[in-house]
Motif scaffolding. Structure first.
Motif, PDB file in Angstrom:
ATOM      1  N   LYS A 255      -3.988 157.585 114.008  1.00  0.00           N
ATOM      2  CA  LYS A 255      -2.957 156.818 113.531  1.00  0.00           C
ATOM      3  C   LYS A 255      -2.363 155.053 112.858  1.00  0.00           C
ATOM      4  O   LYS A 255      -1.840 154.570 111.980  1.00  0.00           O
ATOM      5  CB  LYS A 255      -1.900 156.682 114.454  1.00  0.00           C
ATOM      6  N   TYR A 256      -3.694 154.958 113.534  1.00  0.00           N
ATOM      7  CA  TYR A 256      -3.735 152.993 112.833  1.00  0.00           C
ATOM      8  C   TYR A 256      -5.655 153.000 112.346  1.00  0.00           C
ATOM      9  O   TYR A 256      -5.101 151.539 111.488  1.00  0.00           O
ATOM     10  CB  TYR A 256      -4.164 152.373 113.907  1.00  0.00           C
ATOM     11  N   TYR A 257      -6.084 153.733 112.090  1.00  0.00           N
ATOM     12  CA  TYR A 257      -7.276 153.400 111.801  1.00  0.00           C
ATOM     13  C   TYR A 257      -8.302 155.179 111.013  1.00  0.00           C
ATOM     14  O   TYR A 257      -8.091 155.708 112.271  1.00  0.00           O
ATOM     15  CB  TYR A 257      -8.560 153.100 113.159  1.00  0.00           C
ATOM     16  N   ARG A 258      -8.430 154.692 110.341  1.00  0.00           N
ATOM     17  CA  ARG A 258      -9.003 156.032 109.916  1.00  0.00           C
ATOM     18  C   ARG A 258      -9.984 156.449 109.850  1.00  0.00           C
ATOM     19  O   ARG A 258     -11.556 156.028 109.413  1.00  0.00           O
ATOM     20  CB  ARG A 258      -9.441 156.422 108.120  1.00  0.00           C
TER      21      ARG A 258
ATOM     22  N   PRO B 208     -17.317 147.401 112.811  1.00  0.00           N
ATOM     23  CA  PRO B 208     -16.782 146.852 114.357  1.00  0.00           C
ATOM     24  C   PRO B 208     -15.667 147.623 114.554  1.00  0.00           C
ATOM     25  O   PRO B 208     -15.566 148.501 113.977  1.00  0.00           O
ATOM     26  CB  PRO B 208     -16.118 145.126 113.047  1.00  0.00           C
ATOM     27  N   TRP B 209     -16.015 147.287 116.274  1.00  0.00           N
ATOM     28  CA  TRP B 209     -14.937 147.793 117.093  1.00  0.00           C
ATOM     29  C   TRP B 209     -14.071 146.851 118.162  1.00  0.00           C
ATOM     30  O   TRP B 209     -14.425 146.336 118.358  1.00  0.00           O
ATOM     31  CB  TRP B 209     -15.479 148.835 118.169  1.00  0.00           C
ATOM     32  N   LEU B 210     -13.127 147.334 117.944  1.00  0.00           N
ATOM     33  CA  LEU B 210     -11.545 146.553 118.880  1.00  0.00           C
ATOM     34  C   LEU B 210     -12.452 146.759 120.010  1.00  0.00           C
ATOM     35  O   LEU B 210     -12.475 147.532 120.708  1.00  0.00           O
ATOM     36  CB  LEU B 210     -10.765 146.538 118.663  1.00  0.00           C
ATOM     37  N   VAL B 211     -12.652 145.726 121.055  1.00  0.00           N
ATOM     38  CA  VAL B 211     -12.516 145.433 121.932  1.00  0.00           C
ATOM     39  C   VAL B 211     -11.650 144.549 122.818  1.00  0.00           C
ATOM     40  O   VAL B 211     -11.663 143.813 122.878  1.00  0.00           O
ATOM     41  CB  VAL B 211     -14.400 144.677 122.352  1.00  0.00           C
ATOM     42  N   THR B 212     -10.781 145.724 123.519  1.00  0.00           N
ATOM     43  CA  THR B 212      -9.812 145.007 123.948  1.00  0.00           C
ATOM     44  C   THR B 212     -10.197 144.820 125.837  1.00  0.00           C
ATOM     45  O   THR B 212      -9.193 144.590 126.595  1.00  0.00           O
ATOM     46  CB  THR B 212      -8.621 145.647 125.115  1.00  0.00           C
ATOM     47  N   ARG B 213     -11.052 145.208 126.058  1.00  0.00           N
ATOM     48  CA  ARG B 213     -11.306 144.578 127.418  1.00  0.00           C
ATOM     49  C   ARG B 213     -12.891 144.864 127.611  1.00  0.00           C
ATOM     50  O   ARG B 213     -13.288 145.727 127.062  1.00  0.00           O
ATOM     51  CB  ARG B 213     -11.541 145.993 128.553  1.00  0.00           C
TER      52      ARG B 213
ATOM     53  N   GLY C 158     -25.433 151.275 124.941  1.00  0.00           N
ATOM     54  CA  GLY C 158     -24.733 153.042 123.959  1.00  0.00           C
ATOM     55  C   GLY C 158     -22.624 153.581 123.953  1.00  0.00           C
ATOM     56  O   GLY C 158     -23.002 153.056 125.229  1.00  0.00           O
ATOM     57  N   VAL C 159     -22.992 153.806 122.707  1.00  0.00           N
ATOM     58  CA  VAL C 159     -21.420 154.186 122.265  1.00  0.00           C
ATOM     59  C   VAL C 159     -21.427 155.418 122.284  1.00  0.00           C
ATOM     60  O   VAL C 159     -22.084 156.067 121.307  1.00  0.00           O
ATOM     61  CB  VAL C 159     -20.739 153.283 121.692  1.00  0.00           C
ATOM     62  N   MET C 160     -20.055 156.430 122.818  1.00  0.00           N
ATOM     63  CA  MET C 160     -19.699 157.511 122.742  1.00  0.00           C
ATOM     64  C   MET C 160     -18.217 156.787 122.018  1.00  0.00           C
ATOM     65  O   MET C 160     -17.283 156.358 121.934  1.00  0.00           O
ATOM     66  CB  MET C 160     -19.928 158.161 123.536  1.00  0.00           C
ATOM     67  N   LEU C 161     -18.275 157.682 120.173  1.00  0.00           N
ATOM     68  CA  LEU C 161     -16.417 157.196 120.001  1.00  0.00           C
ATOM     69  C   LEU C 161     -15.843 158.705 119.969  1.00  0.00           C
ATOM     70  O   LEU C 161     -16.630 159.704 119.367  1.00  0.00           O
ATOM     71  CB  LEU C 161     -17.677 156.890 118.325  1.00  0.00           C
ATOM     72  N   TRP C 162     -14.472 157.785 120.129  1.00  0.00           N
ATOM     73  CA  TRP C 162     -13.963 159.322 120.595  1.00  0.00           C
ATOM     74  C   TRP C 162     -12.439 158.953 119.766  1.00  0.00           C
ATOM     75  O   TRP C 162     -12.305 157.926 119.355  1.00  0.00           O
ATOM     76  CB  TRP C 162     -13.125 159.223 121.863  1.00  0.00           C
ATOM     77  N   ILE C 163     -12.501 160.135 119.260  1.00  0.00           N
ATOM     78  CA  ILE C 163     -11.044 160.369 118.337  1.00  0.00           C
ATOM     79  C   ILE C 163      -9.645 160.521 119.036  1.00  0.00           C
ATOM     80  O   ILE C 163     -10.240 161.692 119.299  1.00  0.00           O
ATOM     81  CB  ILE C 163     -11.011 161.007 116.434  1.00  0.00           C
TER      82      ILE C 163
ATOM     83  N   TRP D  93      -8.250 150.624 107.781  1.00  0.00           N
ATOM     84  CA  TRP D  93      -7.170 149.900 108.763  1.00  0.00           C
ATOM     85  C   TRP D  93      -5.824 150.963 108.293  1.00  0.00           C
ATOM     86  O   TRP D  93      -5.080 150.637 107.114  1.00  0.00           O
ATOM     87  CB  TRP D  93      -6.935 148.701 109.112  1.00  0.00           C
ATOM     88  N   VAL D  94      -5.211 151.757 108.770  1.00  0.00           N
ATOM     89  CA  VAL D  94      -3.578 151.633 108.669  1.00  0.00           C
ATOM     90  C   VAL D  94      -3.008 150.720 108.241  1.00  0.00           C
ATOM     91  O   VAL D  94      -2.178 150.166 107.084  1.00  0.00           O
ATOM     92  CB  VAL D  94      -2.675 153.047 109.453  1.00  0.00           C
TER      93      VAL D  94
END
Length: 139
Positions: A11-14, A26-31, A41-46, A75-76
């Protein structure tokens, strides 16, 4: 080294388009801004109807405030990225055609414990070594 799951909301990012077309984003880091580090390592979840893991990646730059939004076209509403810290990640495995979907992961005795499956209202989640290794096997 630590492991993370980063969740993206279409809804916010393609997210899917970004995975297909880019090598790093780049990926938002809120925590966990001080905990997420290069080499992790990162798993990307949609999220959404076809929720699941669509890529794996490696953190290449720690969370920081970016002065420009290099992935603005994905970005939407790009103002959502302003004034927030972002880590730079590089894709290591794109699972676009073979995503590990939520319903499959919920059946796995180890991965069913991923926090995103139990409390999905966040952007960044810790992942255990055991969960990371199991996802690598499922890929």
């Amino acid at each position: 080294m630590a492991y993370w799951l980063f969740q993206g909301n279409p809804k916010y990012y393609r997210v899917l388009d970004a995975i297909k077309e880019l090598e790093q984003i780049p990926w938002l880091v809120t925590r966990y801004t001080k905990d997420i580090a290069p080499g992790d390592g990162v798993m990307l979840w949609i999220s959404g109807k076809q929720a699941g893991i669509y890529a794996t990646a490696e953190v290449i730059e720690p969370a920081q405030f970016l002065t420009q939004i290099p992935d603005k076209k994905y970005w939407v509403d790009s103002t959502r990225a302003l004034g927030k810290q972002q880590a730079i990640i590089r894709f290591t495995n794109k699972l676009i055609e073979s995503a590990l979907l939520k319903n499959r992961l919920q059946q796995d005795s180890i991965v069913k414990n991923l926090l995103v499956l139990r409390a999905p209202n966040s952007t960044n989640f810790k992942v255990s070594v055991e969960e990371w290794e199991q996802v690598q096997k499922l890929i």
